[in-house]
Design an enzyme around this catalytic site. Structure first.
Site, PDB file in Angstrom:
ATOM      1  N   ASN A   1       0.857  -1.187   0.000  1.00 10.22           N
ATOM      2  CA  ASN A   1       0.000   0.000   0.000  1.00 10.22           C
ATOM      3  C   ASN A   1       0.892   1.235   0.000  1.00 10.22           C
ATOM      4  O   ASN A   1       1.473   1.594   1.018  1.00 10.22           O
ATOM      5  CB  ASN A   1      -0.907  -0.023   1.236  1.00 10.22           C
ATOM      6  CG  ASN A   1      -1.839   1.170   1.291  1.00 10.22           C
ATOM      7  OD1 ASN A   1      -1.938   1.940   0.345  1.00 10.22           O
ATOM      8  ND2 ASN A   1      -2.532   1.319   2.412  1.00 10.22           N
TER       9      ASN A   1
ATOM     10  N   LYS B   1       0.013   4.259  -0.343  1.00  7.13           N
ATOM     11  CA  LYS B   1      -0.687   5.380   0.283  1.00  7.13           C
ATOM     12  C   LYS B   1      -0.515   6.653  -0.565  1.00  7.13           C
ATOM     13  O   LYS B   1      -0.489   6.590  -1.792  1.00  7.13           O
ATOM     14  CB  LYS B   1      -0.229   5.555   1.739  1.00  7.13           C
ATOM     15  CG  LYS B   1      -0.407   4.270   2.559  1.00  7.13           C
ATOM     16  CD  LYS B   1      -0.179   4.469   4.023  1.00  7.13           C
ATOM     17  CE  LYS B   1      -0.389   3.159   4.770  1.00  7.13           C
ATOM     18  NZ  LYS B   1      -0.279   3.325   6.230  1.00  7.13           N
TER      19      LYS B   1
ATOM     20  N   HIS C   1      -9.479   0.504   5.338  1.00 11.28           N
ATOM     21  CA  HIS C   1      -8.211   0.814   6.002  1.00 11.28           C
ATOM     22  C   HIS C   1      -8.466   1.790   7.147  1.00 11.28           C
ATOM     23  O   HIS C   1      -9.336   2.664   7.067  1.00 11.28           O
ATOM     24  CB  HIS C   1      -7.226   1.412   5.000  1.00 11.28           C
ATOM     25  CG  HIS C   1      -5.816   1.473   5.515  1.00 11.28           C
ATOM     26  ND1 HIS C   1      -5.385   2.456   6.373  1.00 11.28           N
ATOM     27  CD2 HIS C   1      -4.759   0.646   5.298  1.00 11.28           C
ATOM     28  CE1 HIS C   1      -4.109   2.246   6.664  1.00 11.28           C
ATOM     29  NE2 HIS C   1      -3.704   1.158   6.029  1.00 11.28           N
TER      30      HIS C   1
ATOM     31  N   GLU D   1      -7.016   4.351   8.138  1.00 12.54           N
ATOM     32  CA  GLU D   1      -6.911   5.775   7.807  1.00 12.54           C
ATOM     33  C   GLU D   1      -8.190   6.285   7.154  1.00 12.54           C
ATOM     34  O   GLU D   1      -8.530   7.461   7.290  1.00 12.54           O
ATOM     35  CB  GLU D   1      -5.681   6.001   6.920  1.00 12.54           C
ATOM     36  CG  GLU D   1      -4.380   5.826   7.695  1.00 12.54           C
ATOM     37  CD  GLU D   1      -3.205   5.383   6.847  1.00 12.54           C
ATOM     38  OE1 GLU D   1      -2.149   5.100   7.439  1.00 12.54           O
ATOM     39  OE2 GLU D   1      -3.330   5.308   5.600  1.00 12.54           O
TER      40      GLU D   1
ATOM     41  N   GLU E   1      -4.947  -5.271  10.724  1.00 14.79           N
ATOM     42  CA  GLU E   1      -3.967  -4.218  10.954  1.00 14.79           C
ATOM     43  C   GLU E   1      -4.284  -3.498  12.264  1.00 14.79           C
ATOM     44  O   GLU E   1      -5.150  -2.607  12.296  1.00 14.79           O
ATOM     45  CB  GLU E   1      -3.979  -3.208   9.801  1.00 14.79           C
ATOM     46  CG  GLU E   1      -3.543  -3.782   8.468  1.00 14.79           C
ATOM     47  CD  GLU E   1      -3.219  -2.680   7.474  1.00 14.79           C
ATOM     48  OE1 GLU E   1      -2.070  -2.628   7.029  1.00 14.79           O
ATOM     49  OE2 GLU E   1      -4.099  -1.862   7.168  1.00 14.79           O
TER      50      GLU E   1
ATOM     51  N   GLY F   1       2.456   2.419  10.882  1.00 18.48           N
ATOM     52  CA  GLY F   1       3.308   3.591  10.706  1.00 18.48           C
ATOM     53  C   GLY F   1       3.951   4.100  11.975  1.00 18.48           C
ATOM     54  O   GLY F   1       4.547   5.177  11.981  1.00 18.48           O
TER      55      GLY F   1
ATOM     56  N   SER G   1       3.529  -1.945  10.308  1.00 19.97           N
ATOM     57  CA  SER G   1       4.985  -1.783  10.395  1.00 19.97           C
ATOM     58  C   SER G   1       5.743  -3.057  10.034  1.00 19.97           C
ATOM     59  O   SER G   1       6.782  -3.363  10.618  1.00 19.97           O
ATOM     60  CB  SER G   1       5.383  -1.285  11.790  1.00 19.97           C
ATOM     61  OG  SER G   1       4.825  -0.005  12.039  1.00 19.97           O
TER      62      SER G   1
END
Length: 314
Positions: free
Chosen positions: A70, A72, A154, A156, A224, A230, A270
């Site tokens: 991904n 992003k 996701h 985010e 996730e 991140g 990560s």
């Protein structure tokens, strides 16, 4: 996670079965869930289940190892050209499905330059057919440029953009109905994990997909944990395995045993070239959804090739 006393799996080809892990006995099932719920803290036990003597470390699911990158909201024309060149020259294990998800504006460019060995995914799609929806991109447009997959749910999108479970589920149903594969993301916030709500959150997110999707044939579940995305913090292999086991058990009980076996459950948070091999050794981790490390061609190739960890003699 402490070893379950009844655990003595049988090895069957590339799959181990453990009747007592997914028992039909409700009392044992409740006891099992209570046990691993008690382990779902950041300070997880370092112990894990041991494979049978002489067996091969294998996937619990029957699907092919899957690694997605991904990208992003990262990259320029020049950096993405270099990344694609690195990916095209990388030596990748053959028994892995590999997908990358560039930003929308570079999808067509990447599809044109990238080897057919690697498929292309979008990072989002609209809930229905295109039209007067400024800023959105439709499934039909994604298919038109050769996309095979889309990432939906996701964290985010959930926690920054504000998409809720039902909205995400409807997007997944539309994409699947139109022939696009879905990488369906689930995962808990740090405060939810610390409150012992990891399973509650993940199961609620799973149910939103299960309530509306027409089939699970083209769905990959990506677990996730939000606190690991991140941040440089990674769930231990045992922490990730515990949740993956529970997700597979939920699928068995709420969808079907066949779907639980076939659906790939991948880990994201990560993941990098240094930790992927240990994570990949876990029986219920069927691959990875990679963020930052997927922007580095050689490191992403290392993560793809961590499938070899599944083949190490026990």
């Amino acid at each position: 996670m402490a070893t379950i006393s009844t655990y003595c799996p049988q090895f069957n080809g590339l799959r181990r079965s453990c009747p007592n892990l997914h028992t039909n006995n409700s009392q044992q099932s409740q006891s099992f869930l209570q046990h691993i719920n008690s382990q779902l803290r950041l300070a997880s036990s370092s112990s894990s289940r041991r494979p049978c003597r002489g067996a091969v470390t294998a996937m619990a699911g029957s699907g092919k190892f899957f690694v997605g990158g991904n990208w992003k909201c990262n990259g320029t024309k020049d950096s993405i050209t270099k990344l694609v060149s690195d990916l095209n020259s990388a030596k990748l294990e053959t028994d892995v499905d590999v997908v990358v998800a560039p930003p929308f504006v570079y999808l067509d460019k990447v599809k044109a330059l990238l080897t057919d060995r690697i498929e292309v995914s979008a990072q989002n799609s609209w809930i229905g057919k295109g039209g007067a929806f400024t800023g959105e991109i439709s499934v039909e447009q994604l298919k038109d440029i050769g996309c095979k997959w889309v990432i939906l749910g996701h964290s985010e999108r959930r926690h920054i953009i504000g998409e809720d479970d039902q909205f995400i589920g409807k997007k997944a149903a539309y994409a699947l109905n139109e022939g696009l594969g879905v990488i369906a993301c689930i995962g808990e916030l740090l405060e939810e994990r610390e409150a012992g709500k990891t399973f509650d959150v993940c199961f609620k997110q799973l149910k939103a997909f299960a309530d509306v999707v027409p089939s699970w044939d083209n769905i990959v579940i990506a677990y996730e944990p939000v606190w690991a995305i991140g941040t440089g913090k990674v769930a231990t292999p045992q922490q990730a395995q515990e949740v993956h086991v529970a997700v597979r058990d939920w699928l068995k009980k709420n969808v079907s045993e066949e779907v639980a076996s076939k659906t790939r459950i991948i880990y994201g948070g990560s993941v990098n070239g240094s930790n992927c091999a240990e994570l990949a050794k876990q029986e219920d981790i069927d691959g990875f959804l990679v963020g930052g490390a997927s922007l580095k061609g050689p490191e992403f190739a290392t993560i793809v090739n961590s499938v070899t960890s599944k083949k190490v003699a026990a």
